[in-house]
Design a protein around this motif. Structure first.
Motif, mmCIF file in Angstrom:
data_model
loop_
_atom_site.group_PDB
_atom_site.id
_atom_site.type_symbol
_atom_site.label_atom_id
_atom_site.label_comp_id
_atom_site.label_asym_id
_atom_site.label_seq_id
_atom_site.Cartn_x
_atom_site.Cartn_y
_atom_site.Cartn_z
ATOM 1 N N TYR A 193 0.833 -1.206 0.000
ATOM 2 C CA TYR A 193 0.000 0.000 0.000
ATOM 3 C C TYR A 193 0.870 1.259 0.000
ATOM 4 O O TYR A 193 0.558 2.235 -0.680
ATOM 5 N N THR A 194 1.977 1.236 0.733
ATOM 6 C CA THR A 194 2.893 2.383 0.739
ATOM 7 C C THR A 194 3.533 2.552 -0.635
ATOM 8 O O THR A 194 3.641 3.676 -1.145
ATOM 9 N N GLU A 195 3.936 1.445 -1.253
ATOM 10 C CA GLU A 195 4.529 1.514 -2.592
ATOM 11 C C GLU A 195 3.514 2.050 -3.599
ATOM 12 O O GLU A 195 3.851 2.890 -4.448
ATOM 13 N N LEU A 196 2.269 1.578 -3.529
ATOM 14 C CA LEU A 196 1.232 2.045 -4.450
ATOM 15 C C LEU A 196 0.973 3.531 -4.264
ATOM 16 O O LEU A 196 0.819 4.276 -5.239
ATOM 17 N N ARG A 197 0.948 3.985 -3.015
ATOM 18 C CA ARG A 197 0.737 5.418 -2.752
ATOM 19 C C ARG A 197 1.817 6.239 -3.436
ATOM 20 O O ARG A 197 1.555 7.304 -3.988
ATOM 21 N N GLY A 198 3.048 5.741 -3.432
ATOM 22 C CA GLY A 198 4.154 6.447 -4.059
ATOM 23 C C GLY A 198 4.064 6.504 -5.582
ATOM 24 O O GLY A 198 4.736 7.321 -6.204
ATOM 25 N N LEU A 199 3.238 5.670 -6.191
ATOM 26 C CA LEU A 199 3.087 5.651 -7.644
ATOM 27 C C LEU A 199 1.959 6.547 -8.143
ATOM 28 O O LEU A 199 1.797 6.721 -9.352
ATOM 29 N N LEU A 200 1.180 7.113 -7.226
ATOM 30 C CA LEU A 200 -0.004 7.878 -7.629
ATOM 31 C C LEU A 200 0.286 9.359 -7.805
ATOM 32 O O LEU A 200 0.963 9.981 -6.980
ATOM 33 N N ASN A 201 -0.268 9.913 -8.880
ATOM 34 C CA ASN A 201 -0.234 11.350 -9.109
ATOM 35 C C ASN A 201 -1.148 12.045 -8.108
ATOM 36 O O ASN A 201 -2.043 11.406 -7.534
ATOM 37 N N PRO A 202 -0.968 13.362 -7.897
ATOM 38 C CA PRO A 202 -1.923 14.095 -7.058
ATOM 39 C C PRO A 202 -3.350 13.890 -7.587
ATOM 40 O O PRO A 202 -3.583 13.895 -8.795
ATOM 41 N N GLY A 203 -4.274 13.661 -6.680
ATOM 42 C CA GLY A 203 -5.664 13.389 -7.057
ATOM 43 C C GLY A 203 -5.910 11.942 -7.442
ATOM 44 O O GLY A 203 -7.025 11.575 -7.819
ATOM 45 N N GLY A 204 -4.888 11.103 -7.321
ATOM 46 C CA GLY A 204 -5.022 9.701 -7.700
ATOM 47 C C GLY A 204 -5.724 8.860 -6.651
ATOM 48 O O GLY A 204 -5.964 9.299 -5.524
ATOM 49 N N LEU A 205 -6.053 7.641 -7.057
ATOM 50 C CA LEU A 205 -6.700 6.732 -6.125
ATOM 51 C C LEU A 205 -6.297 5.301 -6.417
ATOM 52 O O LEU A 205 -5.863 4.962 -7.507
ATOM 53 N N VAL A 206 -6.433 4.468 -5.389
ATOM 54 C CA VAL A 206 -6.256 3.028 -5.519
ATOM 55 C C VAL A 206 -7.601 2.390 -5.210
ATOM 56 O O VAL A 206 -8.298 2.799 -4.278
ATOM 57 N N LEU A 207 -7.985 1.444 -6.064
ATOM 58 C CA LEU A 207 -9.227 0.695 -5.877
ATOM 59 C C LEU A 207 -8.849 -0.775 -5.788
ATOM 60 O O LEU A 207 -8.271 -1.326 -6.726
ATOM 61 N N ASN A 208 -9.159 -1.392 -4.675
ATOM 62 C CA ASN A 208 -8.791 -2.781 -4.446
ATOM 63 C C ASN A 208 -10.057 -3.597 -4.233
ATOM 64 O O ASN A 208 -10.640 -3.576 -3.154
ATOM 65 N N LEU A 209 -10.502 -4.296 -5.280
ATOM 66 C CA LEU A 209 -11.614 -5.236 -5.155
ATOM 67 C C LEU A 209 -11.011 -6.528 -4.636
ATOM 68 O O LEU A 209 -10.240 -7.184 -5.334
ATOM 69 N N GLU A 210 -11.335 -6.864 -3.393
ATOM 70 C CA GLU A 210 -10.532 -7.860 -2.694
ATOM 71 C C GLU A 210 -11.361 -8.899 -1.953
ATOM 72 O O GLU A 210 -12.495 -8.666 -1.569
ATOM 73 N N HIS A 211 -10.723 -10.036 -1.751
ATOM 74 C CA HIS A 211 -11.234 -11.097 -0.884
ATOM 75 C C HIS A 211 -10.702 -10.788 0.513
ATOM 76 O O HIS A 211 -9.492 -10.726 0.713
ATOM 77 N N VAL A 212 -11.609 -10.546 1.446
ATOM 78 C CA VAL A 212 -11.238 -10.132 2.801
ATOM 79 C C VAL A 212 -11.704 -11.165 3.816
ATOM 80 O O VAL A 212 -12.528 -12.025 3.517
ATOM 81 N N ALA A 213 -11.192 -11.041 5.031
ATOM 82 C CA ALA A 213 -11.586 -11.955 6.105
ATOM 83 C C ALA A 213 -13.055 -11.755 6.458
ATOM 84 O O ALA A 213 -13.557 -10.636 6.471
ATOM 85 N N SER A 214 -13.712 -12.851 6.748
ATOM 86 C CA SER A 214 -15.118 -12.808 7.143
ATOM 87 C C SER A 214 -15.241 -12.375 8.600
ATOM 88 O O SER A 214 -14.268 -12.402 9.362
ATOM 89 N N VAL A 215 -16.443 -11.986 8.964
ATOM 90 C CA VAL A 215 -16.666 -11.537 10.343
ATOM 91 C C VAL A 215 -16.647 -12.695 11.332
ATOM 92 O O VAL A 215 -16.375 -12.493 12.508
ATOM 93 N N ASP A 216 -16.936 -13.918 10.880
ATOM 94 C CA ASP A 216 -16.892 -15.085 11.767
ATOM 95 C C ASP A 216 -16.840 -16.364 10.935
ATOM 96 O O ASP A 216 -16.985 -16.334 9.703
#
Length: 192
Positions: free
Chosen positions: A113-136
């Motif tokens: 995430y830190t590396e990706l932030r360093g690649l973004l122009n001002p006004g840029g964004l990262v969109l991560n459609l991801e498989h995440v941990a479930s609540v239980d």
């Protein structure tokens, strides 16, 4: 890192990717560049046909599938394992990832995430459609049942809200979960 280095495994995923429940809902929210077989960049091109892109994946089979597509704008292909620091790639207005970061350790997710932030122009964004941990455990089992009951041993799932915090710690001005269904989430970080 994952079974996707095996061409047969990668092709099996590509054959079933359209039937992942609710995936299309999350993808409609994505706006720019993609990875893997180019699915997300192809979606972005429906709205932004002139968008140039870089497709980064560690799987030769995935990159071959991306190369087989017809692109309306220039596209570069980069073979790279996300468990390693990113190579020089330039800067971007948007970075999109679809179901790739959850294979990394939590420490590497934070570094990435830190590396990706360093690649973004001002006004840029990262969109991560991801498989995440479930609540239980019950919800995890329910999710797996919807996908045919198979657990991917390469998964290193982290809660969506932890990842929002990691984006903020990485220098994003704002971050949020903008959509979630069971273990699928669209996590967004904005530079300003």
């Amino acid at each position: 890192m994952t079974e996707y280095r095996d061409p047969a495994y990668a092709c099996a995923y590509l054959a079933m990717q359209d039937v992942i429940p609710q995936r299309d809902v999350g993808e409609r929210l994505l706006l720019d560049v993609g990875c893997g077989d180019g699915r997300l960049l192809a979606l972005a091109h429906t709205r932004f046909p002139g968008a140039e892109g870089v497709l980064l994946d560690h799987s030769a089979a995935m990159l071959d599938a991306a190369r087989a597509r017809t692109w309306p704008a220039p596209v570069d292909y980069v073979a790279h394992d996300l468990s390693q620091p990113l190579p020089p790639l330039g800067t971007f207005d948007a970075i999109i990832s679809g179901f790739a970061i959850h294979y990394l350790s939590d420490l590497r997710k934070r570094e990435l995430y830190t590396e990706l932030r360093g690649l973004l122009n001002p006004g840029g964004l990262v969109l991560n459609l991801e498989h995440v941990a479930s609540v239980d455990a019950h919800e995890h089992t329910r999710f797996l049942d919807l996908l045919g009951g198979k657990e991917d041993p390469s998964n290193q799932l982290a809660p969506a809200w932890d990842q929002v915090a990691w984006l903020r710690e990485s220098g994003f001005a704002r971050a949020d979960v903008v959509w979630k269904w069971l273990e699928l989430a669209l996590i967004v970080g904005w530079t300003d």
